[in-house]
Design an enzyme around this catalytic site. Sequence first.
Site, mmCIF file in Angstrom:
data_model
loop_
_atom_site.group_PDB
_atom_site.id
_atom_site.type_symbol
_atom_site.label_atom_id
_atom_site.label_comp_id
_atom_site.label_asym_id
_atom_site.label_seq_id
_atom_site.Cartn_x
_atom_site.Cartn_y
_atom_site.Cartn_z
ATOM 1 N N PRO A 16 35.643 38.729 32.650
ATOM 2 C CA PRO A 16 36.653 39.699 32.196
ATOM 3 C C PRO A 16 38.039 39.072 32.291
ATOM 4 O O PRO A 16 38.427 38.563 33.355
ATOM 5 C CB PRO A 16 36.491 40.864 33.183
ATOM 6 C CG PRO A 16 35.930 40.236 34.421
ATOM 7 C CD PRO A 16 35.078 39.092 33.960
ATOM 8 N N GLN A 70 34.481 46.483 32.945
ATOM 9 C CA GLN A 70 35.150 46.401 34.244
ATOM 10 C C GLN A 70 36.272 47.427 34.348
ATOM 11 O O GLN A 70 37.112 47.525 33.455
ATOM 12 C CB GLN A 70 35.734 45.009 34.477
ATOM 13 C CG GLN A 70 36.336 44.858 35.874
ATOM 14 C CD GLN A 70 37.051 43.537 36.088
ATOM 15 O OE1 GLN A 70 38.181 43.366 35.641
ATOM 16 N NE2 GLN A 70 36.396 42.607 36.776
ATOM 17 N N CYS A 100 41.943 41.280 41.085
ATOM 18 C CA CYS A 100 43.233 41.140 40.398
ATOM 19 C C CYS A 100 44.365 41.170 41.416
ATOM 20 O O CYS A 100 44.486 42.101 42.210
ATOM 21 C CB CYS A 100 43.419 42.245 39.370
ATOM 22 S SG CYS A 100 44.986 42.107 38.465
ATOM 23 N N LYS A 139 33.597 42.093 41.152
ATOM 24 C CA LYS A 139 34.181 40.748 41.074
ATOM 25 C C LYS A 139 35.253 40.650 42.145
ATOM 26 O O LYS A 139 36.158 41.493 42.208
ATOM 27 C CB LYS A 139 34.778 40.477 39.695
ATOM 28 C CG LYS A 139 35.234 39.028 39.506
ATOM 29 C CD LYS A 139 35.574 38.748 38.042
ATOM 30 C CE LYS A 139 35.831 37.250 37.831
ATOM 31 N NZ LYS A 139 37.108 36.817 38.397
ATOM 32 N N GLY A 201 35.174 29.933 38.678
ATOM 33 C CA GLY A 201 36.328 29.147 39.095
ATOM 34 C C GLY A 201 36.158 27.661 38.856
ATOM 35 O O GLY A 201 35.231 27.038 39.380
ATOM 36 N N ASP A 202 37.038 27.083 38.034
ATOM 37 C CA ASP A 202 37.071 25.639 37.770
ATOM 38 C C ASP A 202 35.809 25.128 37.076
ATOM 39 O O ASP A 202 35.403 23.981 37.273
ATOM 40 C CB ASP A 202 37.312 24.847 39.059
ATOM 41 C CG ASP A 202 38.693 25.078 39.649
ATOM 42 O OD1 ASP A 202 39.540 25.652 38.943
ATOM 43 O OD2 ASP A 202 38.922 24.699 40.814
ATOM 44 N N ARG A 225 38.856 31.194 31.948
ATOM 45 C CA ARG A 225 39.958 30.575 31.193
ATOM 46 C C ARG A 225 39.516 29.399 30.341
ATOM 47 O O ARG A 225 40.105 29.131 29.290
ATOM 48 C CB ARG A 225 41.058 30.138 32.164
ATOM 49 C CG ARG A 225 41.807 31.306 32.818
ATOM 50 C CD ARG A 225 42.764 30.811 33.892
ATOM 51 N NE ARG A 225 42.042 30.140 34.962
ATOM 52 C CZ ARG A 225 42.504 29.110 35.654
ATOM 53 N NH1 ARG A 225 43.684 28.605 35.383
ATOM 54 N NH2 ARG A 225 41.778 28.571 36.632
#
Length: 237
Positions: A16, A70, A100, A139, A201-202, A225
């Site tokens: 999300p 979400q 967030c 999350k 992540g990453d 991302r």
Amino acid sequence: MQIGTLKLDNNLVFAPLAGISNLPLRLLAKEAGCGLVYSEMISSNGLIHGSRKTEALMDSVPRETPLAVQIFGASPGIMAEAAGMVEASGAGILDINFGCSVRKVVKTGAGAALMRTPDTAAAILAAVRKAVKIPLTIKIRSGWDRTGAQALALAEIAEGCGVDAIAVHPRTATQGFGGVADWSLIAAVKQKVAIPVIGNGDVLTGGDAVRMLETTGCDGVMIGRAAIGNPMICLLY
């Protein structure tokens, strides 16, 4: 990967992303082979007050099924009511945002702020679990310090409240997207709970996804991302 009663085609998940994971991009991710896609983060307050702009964030088409929607908020009652609306919309999974760290969200007590208020987090999870029958996921981040203690505590609370899976982005709330994601925390959460754990992540390449699975023991990989402008990253997995 199995999340509650829902069996996915594979264990690759599109994260999300507020303002980004809209319907067209989700469809591209699905076409690239993604097993599960998440909506943008949706305000529970906006839903229950009938905001059409907010409701539009749940718009979907059969081609992206299953869709995880979400929501975020800080009131157990409001979150439960909004969860019922999500289920009625036809969503396959309901997800609650505990990660967030944007100021306007945190100052309301929602998002990552809930990782500092475990009693409120537990009340929200219990109310939402009672309100819906569809699979429920959350999350989370590491929390507000690098120890990851808040993430581990919330993971146990979530499992106890009937949550079906946990996605872990192992950066602190204050890190934002800076620094390096601490994948060891994903492994620690996986060891703490019996429900599926999705690492995030990453993950920039297919190789990264495989390495995350192998090094953490997580059940699935969530890409965020890295898929912006490149939803075909799913094909590299």
